[in-house]
Scaffold this motif. Sequence first.
Motif, short mmCIF file in Angstrom:
data_model
loop_
_atom_site.label_atom_id
_atom_site.label_comp_id
_atom_site.label_asym_id
_atom_site.label_seq_id
_atom_site.Cartn_x
_atom_site.Cartn_y
_atom_site.Cartn_z
N SER A 1 1.77 -6.82 -1.92
CA SER A 1 0.92 -7.60 -1.44
C SER A 1 0.17 -7.34 -0.86
CB SER A 1 0.97 -9.25 -1.14
OG SER A 1 2.05 -8.69 0.02
N GLY A 2 -1.78 -7.42 0.46
CA GLY A 2 -2.12 -6.61 1.43
C GLY A 2 -1.38 -6.57 2.42
N SER A 3 -0.30 -8.02 3.49
CA SER A 3 0.40 -8.07 3.72
C SER A 3 1.10 -7.69 3.94
CB SER A 3 0.45 -9.69 4.04
OG SER A 3 1.46 -10.21 3.20
N SER B 1 3.47 -2.39 5.72
CA SER B 1 4.45 -2.50 6.62
C SER B 1 5.10 -1.05 7.17
CB SER B 1 5.62 -3.76 5.95
OG SER B 1 5.94 -3.44 4.59
N LYS C 1 -6.89 -1.97 4.30
CA LYS C 1 -5.78 -1.55 4.18
C LYS C 1 -5.84 -1.37 2.03
CE LYS C 1 -3.43 0.05 7.64
NZ LYS C 1 -2.37 0.39 8.57
N TRP C 2 -5.67 -2.58 1.94
CA TRP C 2 -5.43 -3.25 0.13
C TRP C 2 -6.09 -2.98 -0.10
CZ3 TRP C 2 -7.47 -6.02 -3.23
CH2 TRP C 2 -6.72 -6.31 -4.40
N ALA D 1 -14.72 -4.43 9.95
CA ALA D 1 -13.40 -3.99 9.83
C ALA D 1 -13.82 -2.84 9.88
CB ALA D 1 -12.70 -4.49 8.27
N THR E 1 -14.40 -7.31 3.08
CA THR E 1 -13.53 -6.66 3.87
C THR E 1 -12.91 -8.26 5.11
OG1 THR E 1 -15.52 -6.27 4.79
CG2 THR E 1 -15.05 -3.97 4.26
N TYR F 1 -10.20 -9.45 2.35
CA TYR F 1 -9.12 -9.38 2.09
C TYR F 1 -8.53 -7.97 3.44
CZ TYR F 1 -9.85 -11.53 -2.19
OH TYR F 1 -10.67 -11.80 -3.08
N ASP F 2 -6.84 -7.70 2.95
CA ASP F 2 -6.99 -6.58 4.22
C ASP F 2 -7.33 -5.08 3.80
OD1 ASP F 2 -5.01 -4.27 4.32
OD2 ASP F 2 -4.80 -5.75 6.01
#
Length: 230
Positions: free
Chosen positions: A157-159, A163, A87-88, A64, A81, A84-85
């Motif tokens: 959340s990371g997802s 968005s 970007k988060w 990542a 990495t 977890y995302d």
Amino acid sequence: RNPSSLLIAMLRATLVAACVATASAFSASPVLLKAGTRSATSGLSGMKMQDMSASVPFLPRPAALDGSMVGDVGFDPLGFTTKYDIKWLRESELKHGRVCMLASLGCIVQEIVHLPFEATSNPVASEAFFQVPAGGLWQIFAGIGIVEHFSNNFKMSGSTMFSEGRAPGNLGFDPLNFGKNPSARARYELAEIKNGRLAMLGFGGMIHGCFITGKGPIGALTSMDWHQSF
């Protein structure tokens, strides 16, 4: 040796070790070499440079961390990495860095300047925290939660947090238009992430120094005997 000299020696040794261990995380990202062919008989020496972490050269570079993010030097020895995302994680790093930059400044300033109230009279940050009334602490925590939720449109959340295409750490706060020029913005982004990382380490050191010495950073430095022999 008396206990105080041993304590100071340990503090100095710890400081030197921490500086050496973390120096590579603040280095500039190297230019990756072009991919070459691997020899079937080669071992570690035949591995491509871009497959190894720039900051921890004996560990593989996390997939990542491809160098696309500002300040990325491939530092992820615990493998966050992969869980977890990215970007988060960057959002978290930037926010913690910003908070610690403010906290480091506040930890030093409150030794000299503070509000004329009993709850704000203690110059030692680790002790001053416990002098704040419970109601005041709950107001601070509630304020932090409100800012977090509204700044992310209640997407925590990371997802879902990114968005809508928001870049990690970008909350639209630039009242002085420092980021108007693209090249200047790139410099400021790198400066922010480096200073934020340094502030996280620095504030951690300040707080632990308060626990050990019972003094603030300035008081601890000015009362230390720098000329003693070890």
